[in-house]
Design an enzyme around this catalytic site. Structure first.
Site, PDB file in Angstrom:
ATOM      1  N   ASP A 187      43.849  43.024  40.690  1.00  0.00           N
ATOM      2  CA  ASP A 187      43.718  44.260  39.910  1.00  0.00           C
ATOM      3  C   ASP A 187      43.728  45.398  40.909  1.00  0.00           C
ATOM      4  O   ASP A 187      43.700  45.165  42.127  1.00  0.00           O
ATOM      5  CB  ASP A 187      42.422  44.245  39.076  1.00  0.00           C
ATOM      6  CG  ASP A 187      42.584  45.034  37.778  1.00  0.00           C
ATOM      7  OD1 ASP A 187      42.969  46.209  37.863  1.00  0.00           O
ATOM      8  OD2 ASP A 187      42.335  44.473  36.699  1.00  0.00           O
ATOM      9  N   HIS A 264      47.673  47.898  36.278  1.00  0.00           N
ATOM     10  CA  HIS A 264      46.546  47.400  37.068  1.00  0.00           C
ATOM     11  C   HIS A 264      47.050  46.868  38.409  1.00  0.00           C
ATOM     12  O   HIS A 264      46.610  45.813  38.864  1.00  0.00           O
ATOM     13  CB  HIS A 264      45.794  46.302  36.293  1.00  0.00           C
ATOM     14  CG  HIS A 264      44.953  46.847  35.165  1.00  0.00           C
ATOM     15  ND1 HIS A 264      43.643  47.240  35.334  1.00  0.00           N
ATOM     16  CD2 HIS A 264      45.243  47.063  33.872  1.00  0.00           C
ATOM     17  CE1 HIS A 264      43.154  47.673  34.178  1.00  0.00           C
ATOM     18  NE2 HIS A 264      44.116  47.585  33.266  1.00  0.00           N
ATOM     19  N   GLU A 320      47.316  47.823  29.502  1.00  0.00           N
ATOM     20  CA  GLU A 320      46.965  49.171  29.951  1.00  0.00           C
ATOM     21  C   GLU A 320      47.884  49.749  31.032  1.00  0.00           C
ATOM     22  O   GLU A 320      47.409  50.374  31.969  1.00  0.00           O
ATOM     23  CB  GLU A 320      45.526  49.193  30.464  1.00  0.00           C
ATOM     24  CG  GLU A 320      44.514  48.862  29.394  1.00  0.00           C
ATOM     25  CD  GLU A 320      43.081  48.973  29.892  1.00  0.00           C
ATOM     26  OE1 GLU A 320      42.277  49.607  29.206  1.00  0.00           O
ATOM     27  OE2 GLU A 320      42.751  48.410  30.950  1.00  0.00           O
TER      28      GLU A 320
HETATM   29  C1  ACM Z   1      41.403  44.705  29.320  1.00  0.00           C
HETATM   30  O1  ACM Z   1      40.190  44.763  29.087  1.00  0.00           O
HETATM   31  N1  ACM Z   1      42.054  45.748  29.794  1.00  0.00           N
HETATM   32  C2  ACM Z   1      42.165  43.484  29.070  1.00  0.00           C
END
Ligand code: ACM
Ligand code: ZN
Length: 750
Positions: A187, A264, A320
């Protein structure tokens, strides 16, 4: 059902079993089994119980490798010795994967299963029956999982945890019949897996100067070379991974690695800036999909991942991703044009489909977060539904498998009690019983959809989890509630039984060295309204067991002789209800108070000003709709309980019509502040009154105290209280000025 037939045959062998024998204890197996009859103690547990099994050689080798971790010191029976425990694994047995039968009589214990996993779970239930005892009760247990995928997720990017911590958790997760570890390895906060062909990922992007995530953010989110002084972080070598994967396998847990893409991924762009649209580090959190190098990179990474992890599923993230840079990037735009992708959502979907094809070509399948539905779902993908359950249901309707992990029930990074009493955590509370209440595959979906919902998972995001102890604190006991959600049939779920069992489990797992949360010592209130009787019904609950709740309605502190709570308390008019728990051998719990008001505005109409930021689009943010502020229903500690109404981005500005001119001396609304999900108190509130709806006079102005405004999490009442004033219309205006969420549940007028 076949399982039951088999079970009945074995039941006949049990000599000393009676379901309700005096001295018998209730079923102490968690997650609750499909069916269990537990009788009186009938079989002593020797120091080193002997077992015999017909398992094949490979399964027996695995069992023997696991047994040093098993609570009973089992040993293989000697030749001619009568075994205390017989483990039968018979692939022809009429039972499904992971199912088992466990019988205990005065002549011994038998575990029967069709596979090694079933035998393993029979042994876990046996260990629970044997706990803290020198004899076993007579038992006849037939058991099988509700869902095949029962997962625990661990984020090791935001804070890094060594493999000892991971393996310690695997021991306990397996005891509760969890069978997947979703390992969130990469991440923006750090890359945690050594990839020999891409050394900078772990030379640079696995380290940072600050230990705490929030300090690192404040300092500009920069990594530092591994050998810099004070570098915090770490990564797993191939050998670490092999150890974890094998340790998990022996416990019938599959480790699913997650490699986040295309979002991410700031750490990837920092280590290899040529994968960013800008070509520069620290400019974006998602990789450039226009560049072929990006695909070369992820293929290299996935080659290593598939070499190390035997898991059929590879999680590729997909959540995201900001599309801002793709919009401005000539290469991303060229890709959209050339491939006819339409827009940036199509671009993301293109990447996921290409990656899926690569993973499929190695005989594996992908899982992605529910955003992978946007722009078109890759043909074989399994969807992990996190924003809510809708994505999972949509995928299931399209014939794809889905795993449910909605934030509202399954996010273990949220506080588990009133946030003002808890270490900093994300968002609003997900209490133990909130997690327990989740049904991932309700009958209402119909069997065609429900059969694609293959599992449930608890997610332990680690932004605010800086230590292994804290990781355990957030995992337990809620992951055990989710284990029961995944394993036990809905008809076997029972809050009262679970409360008793989970309190015992917490005592046990703390005694063996896990830092479990000991559950809230505070009484939780719920208010309901009896409109016909014009009263508020106050319900009280505790997570603790055994515990009595005692309460007062005059503001005084409850004592051991105050009324015992046995059912909803009705309040006519206004009262302060104070309650606390009393547990054997402990001091009384802290007092919690609420005001209950059957107030003058209940049932009155509310007009929302045009400029008002009343959030009508999401059900959980609009509470009961236009009447939510005067329905008498007060919110609890979480903004998703359907009682808090959300206002964003402008002020709350409403006018309440009391129906006729009346004396008013109190106009108050309760607000919450929770910084991590960007919910803030108002900066100020103003209250006006009018008798004719045309001419208003200011009754009062209020502001939060400085300490409240600064708090990470707090609840506070703002409004006006004064000498009685005649009014028919009350205008309540709360301004925040931050363009963030503001939540209130009720405007109380007395
Ligand atoms: C997440 O909580 N962005 C999968
Ligand atoms: Zn680009």
């Amino acid at each position: 059902m076949n399982l039951i037939r088999h079970f009945s045959a074995l039941a006949a062998l049990i000599l000393c079993l009676t379901a309700t024998m005096p001295g018998a204890r209730a079923t102490d197996i968690t997650p609750a089994p499909l069916s269990a009859e537990i009788g009186a103690p009938c079989l002593p547990i020797p120091e080193a119980p002997a077992y015999r099994t017909n398992m094949n050689a490979a399964d027996l080798t695995d069992l023997k490798a696991y047994l040093p971790s098993y609570p009973l010191k089992l040993r293989q029976a000697n030749y001619g010795e009568r075994p205390w425990l017989t483990i039968n694994v018979d692939s022809c047995a009429a039972m499904g994967p992971e199912a088992y039968l466990l019988t205990v009589s005065d002549s011994g214990v038998t575990v029967t299963a069709a596979d090694a996993a079933g035998a393993f779970y029979g042994l876990q239930s046996l260990a629970m029956l044997a706990r803290d005892s020198d004899s076993l009760p007579a038992a006849n247990i037939t058991d099988a999982p509700r869902l095949p995928y029962r997962g625990a997720h661990m984020d090791v990017s935001r804070h890094f945890f060594g493999i000892d911590h991971i393996m310690k958790q695997l021991d306990l997760l397996a005891a509760y019949k969890i069978n997947r570890l979703h390992w969130h390895l990469t991440d923006s906060e750090g890359w945690r897996l050594e990839i020999p062909s891409r050394p900078l990922l772990t030379e640079l992007a696995a380290w940072r100067p600050q230990r705490l995530y929030s300090d690192w953010r404040k300092a500009g989110r920069r990594y530092c070379p591994r050998d810099s002084a004070g570098a915090y972080g770490g990564y797993y070598t191939a050998d670490d991974v092999r150890r974890v994967v094998e340790y998990a396998r022996l416990r019938h847990i599959t480790v699913i690695p997650e490699i986040e893409m295309p979002g991410h991924s700031a750490e990837v762009c920092a280590a290899y800036p040529e994968l960013a649209c800008s070509g520069k580090p620290y400019t974006q959190g998602e990789v450039c999909i226009g560049r072929e190098e990006t695909f070369d990179f992820f293929k290299d990474v996935l080659d290593e991942v598939m070499r190390l992890f035997p898991s059929h599923y590879i999680h590729i993230g997909g959540d995201e991703a900001s599309r801002r840079h793709w919009r401005q990037c000539p290469m991303c735009q060229q890709r959209i044009r050339e491939e006819g992708l339409g827009d940036e959502a199509g671009l993301q979907s293109y990447m996921i489909r290409r990656i899926e094809a690569y993973v499929n070509s190695h005989g594996r399948d992908i899982i992605g977060w529910d955003e992978i539905l946007d722009g078109g779902l890759a043909p074989h993908a399994t969807v992990m539904s996190w924003r809510n359950v809708d994505g999972g249901i949509r995928a299931a309707r399209m014939g794809h498998d889905a795993i449910m992990t909605p934030e509202e029930f399954c996010y273990l990074d949220h506080p588990q009690d009133d946030p003002s009493t808890q270490p900093k955590a994300f968002g609003s509370p997900v209490t133990l019983f909130k997690a327990y209440s989740f049904d991932p595959a309700p009958d209402s979906l119909g069997t065609d959809v429900a059969r694609h919902i293959i599992g449930v998972q608890g997610n332990n995001w680690a932004e605010y989890i800086p230590t292994p102890e804290h990781s355990e604190y957030m995992l337990y006991p809620r992951i055990i509630a989710l284990a029961e959600v995944g394993w036990s049939q809905p008809a076997r779920k029972d809050e009262t039984s679970f409360r008793r069992r989970i309190n015992d489990e917490i005592r046990h797992i703390r005694s063996i060295g896990y830092n479990a949360f000991t559950l809230s010592p505070r009484v939780a209130f719920t208010q309901d309204v009896d409109y016909a009787r014009r009263c508020i019904l106050v319900s009280m609950a505790t997570e603790r067991h055994p515990a009595d709740i005692r309460y007062t309605t005059d503001g005084s502190e409850p004592t051991a002789s105050s009324p015992l709570y046995t059912g909803p308390v009705s309040i006519e008019g206004s009262a302060t209800v104070t309650a606390r728990i009393f547990q054997p051998d402990s001091l009384p719990g802290p007092c919690t108070r609420i005001r209950a008001d059957y107030h003058k505005a209940i049932g009155c109409s509310v007009v929302y000003a045009d400029s008002c930021g009343y959030y009508r689009d999401r059900k959980v943010y609009m509470a009961g709709g236009d009447s939510a502020l005067t329905d008498g229903l007060r919110g609890g500690k979480t903004y998703t309980d359907g009682r808090w109404q959300g206002f964003c981005p402008n002020s709350l500005d409403v006018t309440i019509d009391l129906g006729s001119v009346t004396e008013v001396s109190h106009v108050m609304a309760n607000f919450m502040q929770m910084r991590t999900p960007l919910i803030f108190l108002p900066a100020s509130v103003d209250i006006w009154a009018s008798t004719d709806g045309k001419h208003y006079r200011l009754l009062g102005h209020d502001e939060p105290e400085g300490s409240e405004a600064e708090a990470d999490a707090c609840f506070t009442e703002l409004g006006w209280h004064g000498d009685p004033e005649p009014a028919r219309y009350i205008r309540f205006r709360a301004t925040q000025g931050r363009r963030q969420f503001m939540f209130t549940d009720e405007i109380v007028i007395l």
